[in-house]
Design an enzyme around this catalytic site. Structure first.
Site, PDB file in Angstrom:
ATOM      1  N   ASN A 184       0.804  -1.229   0.000  1.00 58.77           N
ATOM      2  CA  ASN A 184       0.000   0.000   0.000  1.00 58.77           C
ATOM      3  C   ASN A 184       0.835   1.278   0.000  1.00 58.77           C
ATOM      4  O   ASN A 184       0.398   2.312  -0.495  1.00 58.77           O
ATOM      5  CB  ASN A 184      -1.002   0.002   1.159  1.00 58.77           C
ATOM      6  N   LYS A 192      12.006  -8.538   1.253  1.00 57.21           N
ATOM      7  CA  LYS A 192      11.040  -9.354   0.524  1.00 57.21           C
ATOM      8  C   LYS A 192       9.777  -8.497   0.414  1.00 57.21           C
ATOM      9  O   LYS A 192       9.049  -8.326   1.394  1.00 57.21           O
ATOM     10  CB  LYS A 192      10.758 -10.662   1.268  1.00 57.21           C
ATOM     11  N   HIS A 193       9.536  -7.940  -0.775  1.00 58.03           N
ATOM     12  CA  HIS A 193       8.413  -7.024  -0.945  1.00 58.03           C
ATOM     13  C   HIS A 193       7.141  -7.794  -1.312  1.00 58.03           C
ATOM     14  O   HIS A 193       7.180  -8.988  -1.613  1.00 58.03           O
ATOM     15  CB  HIS A 193       8.734  -5.998  -2.035  1.00 58.03           C
ATOM     16  N   ALA A 194       6.014  -7.085  -1.254  1.00 55.64           N
ATOM     17  CA  ALA A 194       4.734  -7.672  -1.636  1.00 55.64           C
ATOM     18  C   ALA A 194       4.776  -8.123  -3.092  1.00 55.64           C
ATOM     19  O   ALA A 194       5.380  -7.463  -3.953  1.00 55.64           O
ATOM     20  CB  ALA A 194       3.606  -6.660  -1.428  1.00 55.64           C
ATOM     21  N   GLY A 202       1.777  -5.525   7.676  1.00 56.10           N
ATOM     22  CA  GLY A 202       0.747  -6.213   6.912  1.00 56.10           C
ATOM     23  C   GLY A 202      -0.402  -6.638   7.801  1.00 56.10           C
ATOM     24  O   GLY A 202      -0.647  -6.043   8.863  1.00 56.10           O
ATOM     25  N   GLU A 217       3.971  -4.239  12.540  1.00 50.44           N
ATOM     26  CA  GLU A 217       3.007  -3.142  12.366  1.00 50.44           C
ATOM     27  C   GLU A 217       1.861  -3.735  11.565  1.00 50.44           C
ATOM     28  O   GLU A 217       1.982  -3.951  10.361  1.00 50.44           O
ATOM     29  CB  GLU A 217       3.684  -1.969  11.647  1.00 50.44           C
ATOM     30  N   LEU A 218       0.739  -4.009  12.259  1.00 48.60           N
ATOM     31  CA  LEU A 218      -0.311  -4.834  11.682  1.00 48.60           C
ATOM     32  C   LEU A 218      -1.572  -4.018  11.408  1.00 48.60           C
ATOM     33  O   LEU A 218      -1.495  -2.837  11.109  1.00 48.60           O
ATOM     34  CB  LEU A 218      -0.580  -6.014  12.621  1.00 48.60           C
ATOM     35  N   CYS A 269      -3.407   0.945   7.158  1.00 52.55           N
ATOM     36  CA  CYS A 269      -3.743   0.461   8.496  1.00 52.55           C
ATOM     37  C   CYS A 269      -4.079   1.616   9.426  1.00 52.55           C
ATOM     38  O   CYS A 269      -4.848   1.463  10.376  1.00 52.55           O
ATOM     39  CB  CYS A 269      -2.583  -0.356   9.058  1.00 52.55           C
ATOM     40  N   GLU A 312     -11.728  -4.920  10.157  1.00 55.15           N
ATOM     41  CA  GLU A 312     -10.962  -3.854   9.510  1.00 55.15           C
ATOM     42  C   GLU A 312     -11.445  -3.705   8.069  1.00 55.15           C
ATOM     43  O   GLU A 312     -11.515  -4.684   7.321  1.00 55.15           O
ATOM     44  CB  GLU A 312      -9.469  -4.164   9.519  1.00 55.15           C
TER      45      GLU A 312
END
Length: 582
Positions: free
Chosen positions: A127, A150-152, A202, A224-225, A258, A345
């Site tokens: 995002n 390791k990216h999305a 994520g 960080e969720l 988030c 969420e």
């Protein structure tokens, strides 16, 4: 296969084969080797890399922004703002990392130091594909760590652009490695002995899996969720301002953050006014697509279930026909606990408005969530706000504003929003070994030094003024924190600024000091304070007698400029007049 797809059209942009196990092994070996060298470079030198990263980010802002927009769909202006925030964060840590990592003395015989952990695995989301990386990478690199990213899977071109960017900045070969691998490779990376720690941003579900894997390997994690941030508006709030801010807080980044405000909890006395203002502003928005089709489908399902449960649909509520994965700004009123948009969420442009009787009910509902990332509170009564803030279960509370990350402030959550902190002093220390050093008898390597200004070289400031920096600490590279400046009769120094606060004591004589356009007369023993970025200058009030001042900086970085050149930042008259007029 790793695919890059344009969410505005559904068109495939590029595809990449995952890197082989041999490639992964080579990347990990290179990162470990590079980090072993990087960790012994003094922090005052390491931060030079951050300044170069900031420069390259700004030089390529348009290029990087277009790549972000193409891969995850946010409006171009928001993508450019993301790149700028990355640059600002690199600059922040370039200036503040030496102070954040400075050893902390514990009298009478100990210090606390902050050593790097090693190579950190960063598992990052889509995002904010540049920001999420750089808000971690800037402090991690300044602290002396290496990085494996390791990216999305849906932003592979952004990941490769980051690799090119850090290489162009002169990052030591191997220190930052980007891996294009499938998600199922993450567990093996976490378990690998060459990885010292893990950071993840994520979903809560995936965060729990990563926490379990890292915990089994006894490795530090920062998570960080998810978040379902409340935005509380009390009856005494500035309702038009609250509603205008609420629209930005909900719909920025297409609502895919988030830390977006997601539940708007409003006292009944002002609810109709808030809803009217909010809906009118939301209806005027143009938003980009959601990043993936399944995200749009899940969001629409939450809206349908909430309306079926009794929520009032005031705006939007139906996917946009045509190519791409668009969903309109959507507002639901009379939302109550038990409805999907309150309990779950929502990751997209959907706002849930809940009406309450008073502040106590508002805070009770604000805390009625498994998440605890941020919260906003709107009231004109700041004393009341101070009493209410501690009652929020959140990592951050913003009063009369929207929750946002800031490189100066720690960022993170409680409950199922994760743990650990990014940004600020706390963020850079997350990936360090906080080491206690006790100095016993005979620890002569820590012996204090004595320096006499008369025996040190002076820097000519011009016009009859000269500066002598004084060493007050010498561990690793010498760090200069204060010094004296001598003024001949009638002498003065040009208008200038510093990137940190400065305190000055008049040791001898009488000074005329100009601070932000106002002159003051200071006698011997008087003290003045000058804030960072404020134009100022000193001159000797006497035409015949000398004057001497003692200056102290709140940052070691600014003093390095004094030591090397004898000046900090000069301010020409045109710039000064412009600054003083603001």
């Amino acid at each position: 296969m790793i695919l890059s797809v344009d969410p505005a059209t559904g068109t495939e942009l590029a595809r990449f084969s995952p890197q082989s196990p041999v490639d992964v092994e080579a990347a990990l070996d290179a990162a470990v080797t590079a980090q072993a060298r990087w960790r012994i470079v003094d922090v005052t030198e390491r931060v030079g890399l951050l300044r170069e990263l900031a420069r390259i980010l700004r030089d390529g802002k348009e290029k990087y922004a277009r790549l972000i927009t193409a891969e995850m769909g946010k409006p171009l202006a928001e993508a450019e703002a993301e790149i700028e925030k990355c640059a600002v964060t690199c600059e922040h840590y370039a200036g503040q990392a030496p102070a954040y990592l400075a050893e902390r003395p514990v009298p009478p015989d100990s210090v606390v130091t902050y050593d790097p952990l090693g190579v950190v695995l960063a598992v990052m989301p889509w995002n904010y594909p540049f920001w999420q990386f750089f808000r971690f990478a800037a402090p991690a690199l300044a602290a002396g760590n290496g990085i494996v990213l390791k990216h999305a899977g849906n932003v592979p071109q952004c990941a490769l652009a980051i690799a090119d960017l850090v290489r162009a900045a002169g990052t030591p070969d191997g220190l930052v490695r980007v891996l294009l691998v499938e998600t199922d490779a993450v567990a093996g990376l976490i378990a690998d002995d060459r990885i010292a720690a893990v950071t993840f941003t994520g979903s809560t579900r995936v965060g729990a899996e990563i926490a379990a894997q890292a915990g089994a390997a006894l490795k530090k994690q920062v998570l960080e969720l998810g978040g379902s941030d409340p935005f509380v508006v009390l009856a005494d709030a500035d309702v038009p301002a609250a509603a205008a801010t609420a629209v930005t807080a909900r719909f920025v980044n297409g609502g895919q953050s988030c830390v977006n405000a997601k539940r708007f909890i409003v006292e009944e006395a002002v609810a109709d006014e808030f809803v009217r203002e909010f809906v009118a502003a939301a209806a005027a928005l143009r938003v980009g697509p959601l990043a993936r089709e399944n995200l749009r489908d899940a969001l629409h399902d939450q809206v349908v279930r909430s309306v079926d449960a009794g929520a009032s649909l005031l705006l939007g509520g139906k996917p946009v026909d045509g190519p791409g994965w668009f969903y309109p700004p959507t507002v639901l009123d009379h939302v109550t606990p038990g409805m999907a948009v309150f309990d779950e969420e929502t990751f997209g442009p959907v706002a849930a408005i809940t009406r309450v009787a008073d502040a106590d009910e508002a805070i009770a509902l604000a805390n009625r969530t498994e998440f605890g990332l941020g919260a906003a509170l709107w009231t004109r009564d700041l004393e009341r706000a101070a009493a209410l803030v501690p009652r929020f279960d959140a990592g951050a509370v913003f009063v009369n504003g929207m929750v946002a990350s800031d490189p100066r402030l720690p960022f993170g959550g409680v409950k199922k929003s994760g743990y650990g902190r990014e940004l600020g002093a706390e963020g850079i220390r997350e990936f360090t070994n906080v080491k206690t050093v006790w100095r016993g008898p005979g620890a002569t390597s820590f012996a204090p030094s004595v320096l006499r200004p008369a025996e040190l070289p002076a820097h000519n400031r011009g016009g009859g003024a000269s500066t002598v920096p004084l060493v007050t600490r010498a561990v690793g590279a010498r760090v200069f924190l204060n010094g004296t400046t001598h003024f001949d009769g009638g002498a003065g120094i040009p208008l200038h600024t510093h990137n940190c606060p400065e305190s000055v004591v008049i040791l001898d004589g009488t000074a005329i000091v100009e601070i932000d356009g106002t002159e003051h007369r200071l006698e011997r023993g008087d003290t003045t304070y000058v804030d960072a970025g404020t134009p100022h200058r000193f001159r000797n009030a006497s035409a015949t007698e000398p004057m001497r001042i003692l200056w102290t900086y709140a940052s070691v970085d600014a003093t390095r400029t004094i030591v090397e050149t004898g000046v900090t930042t000069r301010v020409d008259a045109e710039h000064a007049n412009e600054k003083l007029s603001k």
